[in-house]
Design a protein around this motif. Sequence first.
Motif, PDB file in Angstrom:
ATOM      1  N   UNK A 145     -60.780 -18.789 -24.572  1.00 29.72           N
ATOM      2  CA  UNK A 145     -59.847 -19.854 -24.924  1.00 29.72           C
ATOM      3  C   UNK A 145     -59.858 -20.041 -26.435  1.00 29.72           C
ATOM      4  N   UNK A 146     -58.676 -20.280 -27.017  1.00 34.93           N
ATOM      5  CA  UNK A 146     -58.563 -20.612 -28.434  1.00 34.93           C
ATOM      6  C   UNK A 146     -57.833 -21.949 -28.512  1.00 34.93           C
ATOM      7  N   UNK A 147     -58.528 -22.972 -29.002  1.00 34.53           N
ATOM      8  CA  UNK A 147     -58.017 -24.332 -28.915  1.00 34.53           C
ATOM      9  C   UNK A 147     -57.831 -24.937 -30.299  1.00 34.53           C
ATOM     10  N   UNK A 148     -56.629 -25.441 -30.563  1.00 31.18           N
ATOM     11  CA  UNK A 148     -56.390 -26.239 -31.758  1.00 31.18           C
ATOM     12  C   UNK A 148     -56.905 -27.650 -31.484  1.00 31.18           C
ATOM     13  N   UNK A 149     -57.704 -28.179 -32.408  1.00 35.12           N
ATOM     14  CA  UNK A 149     -58.294 -29.500 -32.183  1.00 35.12           C
ATOM     15  C   UNK A 149     -58.634 -30.131 -33.523  1.00 35.12           C
ATOM     16  N   UNK A 150     -59.154 -31.352 -33.461  1.00 31.16           N
ATOM     17  CA  UNK A 150     -59.766 -31.991 -34.623  1.00 31.16           C
ATOM     18  C   UNK A 150     -61.159 -32.441 -34.205  1.00 31.16           C
ATOM     19  N   UNK A 151     -61.919 -32.944 -35.161  1.00 32.04           N
ATOM     20  CA  UNK A 151     -63.280 -33.381 -34.837  1.00 32.04           C
ATOM     21  C   UNK A 151     -63.291 -34.504 -33.801  1.00 32.04           C
ATOM     22  N   UNK A 152     -62.193 -35.255 -33.688  1.00 33.46           N
ATOM     23  CA  UNK A 152     -62.162 -36.362 -32.724  1.00 33.46           C
ATOM     24  C   UNK A 152     -61.962 -35.882 -31.287  1.00 33.46           C
TER      25      UNK A 152
ATOM     26  N   UNK B  85     -61.321 -24.494 -41.914  1.00 30.79           N
ATOM     27  CA  UNK B  85     -60.787 -23.807 -43.105  1.00 30.79           C
ATOM     28  C   UNK B  85     -60.693 -22.294 -42.895  1.00 30.79           C
ATOM     29  N   UNK B  86     -60.225 -21.907 -41.729  1.00 36.35           N
ATOM     30  CA  UNK B  86     -60.175 -20.500 -41.367  1.00 36.35           C
ATOM     31  C   UNK B  86     -59.404 -19.631 -42.336  1.00 36.35           C
ATOM     32  N   UNK B  87     -59.901 -18.445 -42.586  1.00 39.15           N
ATOM     33  CA  UNK B  87     -59.361 -17.365 -43.435  1.00 39.15           C
ATOM     34  C   UNK B  87     -59.481 -17.645 -44.921  1.00 39.15           C
ATOM     35  N   UNK B  88     -60.001 -18.800 -45.329  1.00 31.86           N
ATOM     36  CA  UNK B  88     -60.204 -19.100 -46.743  1.00 31.86           C
ATOM     37  C   UNK B  88     -61.677 -18.885 -47.090  1.00 31.86           C
ATOM     38  N   UNK B  89     -61.995 -18.966 -48.388  1.00 33.53           N
ATOM     39  CA  UNK B  89     -63.390 -18.816 -48.799  1.00 33.53           C
ATOM     40  C   UNK B  89     -64.210 -20.068 -48.490  1.00 33.53           C
ATOM     41  N   UNK B  90     -63.557 -21.104 -47.951  1.00 35.84           N
ATOM     42  CA  UNK B  90     -64.282 -22.283 -47.479  1.00 35.84           C
ATOM     43  C   UNK B  90     -64.498 -22.229 -45.964  1.00 35.84           C
ATOM     44  N   UNK B  91     -64.116 -21.118 -45.348  1.00 39.56           N
ATOM     45  CA  UNK B  91     -64.276 -21.012 -43.890  1.00 39.56           C
ATOM     46  C   UNK B  91     -65.740 -21.214 -43.504  1.00 39.56           C
ATOM     47  N   UNK B  92     -65.919 -21.941 -42.419  1.00 40.24           N
ATOM     48  CA  UNK B  92     -67.262 -22.181 -41.902  1.00 40.24           C
ATOM     49  C   UNK B  92     -67.191 -22.159 -40.387  1.00 40.24           C
ATOM     50  N   UNK B  93     -68.088 -21.426 -39.760  1.00 42.61           N
ATOM     51  CA  UNK B  93     -68.099 -21.325 -38.304  1.00 42.61           C
ATOM     52  C   UNK B  93     -69.450 -21.786 -37.769  1.00 42.61           C
TER      53      UNK B  93
ATOM     54  N   UNK C 150     -72.818 -32.564 -30.939  1.00 40.42           N
ATOM     55  CA  UNK C 150     -73.903 -32.687 -31.915  1.00 40.42           C
ATOM     56  C   UNK C 150     -73.882 -31.559 -32.935  1.00 40.42           C
ATOM     57  N   UNK C 151     -73.621 -30.332 -32.496  1.00 37.22           N
ATOM     58  CA  UNK C 151     -73.667 -29.182 -33.398  1.00 37.22           C
ATOM     59  C   UNK C 151     -72.581 -29.251 -34.464  1.00 37.22           C
ATOM     60  N   UNK C 152     -71.404 -29.779 -34.095  1.00 38.05           N
ATOM     61  CA  UNK C 152     -70.274 -29.818 -35.026  1.00 38.05           C
ATOM     62  C   UNK C 152     -70.067 -31.201 -35.621  1.00 38.05           C
ATOM     63  N   UNK C 153     -71.107 -32.000 -35.661  1.00 35.10           N
ATOM     64  CA  UNK C 153     -70.965 -33.364 -36.166  1.00 35.10           C
ATOM     65  C   UNK C 153     -70.611 -33.415 -37.646  1.00 35.10           C
ATOM     66  N   UNK C 154     -70.904 -32.351 -38.381  1.00 33.91           N
ATOM     67  CA  UNK C 154     -70.687 -32.369 -39.832  1.00 33.91           C
ATOM     68  C   UNK C 154     -69.299 -31.917 -40.251  1.00 33.91           C
ATOM     69  N   UNK C 155     -68.471 -31.424 -39.310  1.00 37.31           N
ATOM     70  CA  UNK C 155     -67.149 -30.923 -39.681  1.00 37.31           C
ATOM     71  C   UNK C 155     -66.078 -31.966 -39.358  1.00 37.31           C
ATOM     72  N   UNK C 156     -65.039 -31.982 -40.170  1.00 35.41           N
ATOM     73  CA  UNK C 156     -63.929 -32.912 -39.963  1.00 35.41           C
ATOM     74  C   UNK C 156     -62.615 -32.186 -40.164  1.00 35.41           C
ATOM     75  N   UNK C 157     -61.540 -32.836 -39.720  1.00 34.77           N
ATOM     76  CA  UNK C 157     -60.206 -32.298 -39.934  1.00 34.77           C
ATOM     77  C   UNK C 157     -59.789 -31.309 -38.874  1.00 34.77           C
ATOM     78  N   UNK C 158     -58.727 -30.535 -39.156  1.00 30.84           N
ATOM     79  CA  UNK C 158     -58.236 -29.545 -38.190  1.00 30.84           C
ATOM     80  C   UNK C 158     -59.275 -28.456 -37.925  1.00 30.84           C
ATOM     81  N   UNK C 159     -59.485 -28.146 -36.667  1.00 28.53           N
ATOM     82  CA  UNK C 159     -60.474 -27.152 -36.265  1.00 28.53           C
ATOM     83  C   UNK C 159     -59.842 -26.144 -35.310  1.00 28.53           C
TER      84      UNK C 159
END
Length: 545
Positions: free
Chosen positions: A190-197, A222-230, A240-249
């Motif tokens: 599955x590939x899901x567009x979401x936000x941290x909420x 921040x996919x495909x940019x140099x700020x990308x983080x997975x 809990x694991x993704x508590x530090x990320x915000x915005x579009x995911x």
Amino acid sequence: MSRTKNANPGRILFVGSGPGNLDLLTVRAQDTLVNATAAFVDPDVPQAVVELIGSAHHVPEPPSPRAGRKSAKAEAEAADTAPAAAEETEPIAQPALGDPAQVAKSLVAKARTGVDVVRVVSGDPMSTDAVLAEIAAVARTTVPFEVLPGLPSAAVVPGFAGMPLGSGHTVADVRGEVDWAALAAAPGPLVLHATDTHLGEVSAALTEHGLAPQTPVAVTVNGTTCQQRTIEATLATLVDAAASVTGPLLLTVGKVVGQRSKFSWWESRALYGWTVLVPRTKEQAGDMSDRLVAHGAIPREVPTIAVEPPRSPAQMERAVKGLVDGRYQWVVFTSTNAVRAVWEKFEEFGLDARAFSGVKIACVGEATAAKVRSFGVEPELLPSGEQSSLGLLEVFPPYDEIFDPVDRILLPRADIATETLSEGLRDRGWEIDDVTAYRTVRAAPPPAETREMIKTGGFDAVCFTSSSTVRNLVGIAGKPHARTIVACIGPKTAETAVEFGLRVDVRPENASVIELVDALAAHAAALRAEGALPPPRRKSRRSRS
């Protein structure tokens, strides 16, 4: 702004900006953006894409083949600006989301004034329901429209994160209405567009409808940019694991997450996530910044030198007259600034590349040669080895009374240039007109935030390309912090860095910008192999600052 209908309305071009990386724009999309005169831009379009809009008007010489075509970049309105209000301000506006009919009405009204209107959206226009509604509304009018596809984030970002989706996967946007039962029952990842909420809802709903709590999940920001983080997790640990990320995911759910250790190529580059200080102007830093990005770094250009005309134009005017009169056998260019200074004089006197007829041109390196070629002239001589004054002297021919009808060389340079090249050319029998083509002065200090990053270790590395960049950076911003890795292009630059109390960590074998960056990347990889650095996909505390 008054609105009038035009007998020949413009077109409406729906442009997909892709997932964020400029390299993933289609050629047609990039051409459309840089030549835009009117654009409506969604707030989630990456800033790098926004900066392209109307930029053809600001392209430095040589003039664009489209020179003369109307093109201007205007400021974007705030994210909540309504389309009706945007019509009354400037041609490039940012429409509010949520009302496709109103956005379409604004697009049509602008096009009927006779201009082409560019509608910029993230991802692919045909993959977003709201944009499809706009296209449908425009299609009901007589205004012509086109759709320029962009790469959908769901198809690209997992690949950049090292997860091969294969031919069978399901894409869904969980920010709206969701059939969770159908999603949980779907075969393949599955590939899901979401936000941290939405993370809690995703975890609970998929588990409730039959997926195991241990099902792997990857969260990419921040996919495909140099700020990308997975971030890798499971449905049970997702919140809990993704508590530090915000915005579009973008969430990837399924066994393919386990493939990241094998296929993670983007976040595994040597300088991934590093913030690297480049003490040059944006125009001068092009090759260096591109190479840094290729290694995964985030370059930050900080000008340390400003270029100004010579105090007296007389020398350059005599030199240009001498070119036309056949006074010179060679012109030797030592920098792109020198090429630009000569060309500006040509334009001032109504001359063009034909003024170089019968004159040979030598350049100290590929960057300078590329600038010469941009004006339609091919240099006769470049160094075969080290790209520097010494490298050029090694291949420069001595004066020959029989084969050289003229014994004089024009050397347009900076006011602070060294005598190495001119003395070497005189030793080879040539007469030299060493002309001040431009002055270099210390640039203004960078913003306070940048100065603080320099002093406190906010930059992972700094790349010095000359002694003057060392002196001027320290003069306008202070010494880089001791933990910042210092890379110097050559021995003279390294000597100056040491004189200012800096520890030189990297110096390439040959003095070139490309080799300097490659040497920095190799140094980072070696440190990481020794355990002195964390894995590249985990950004250090100072780079996040």
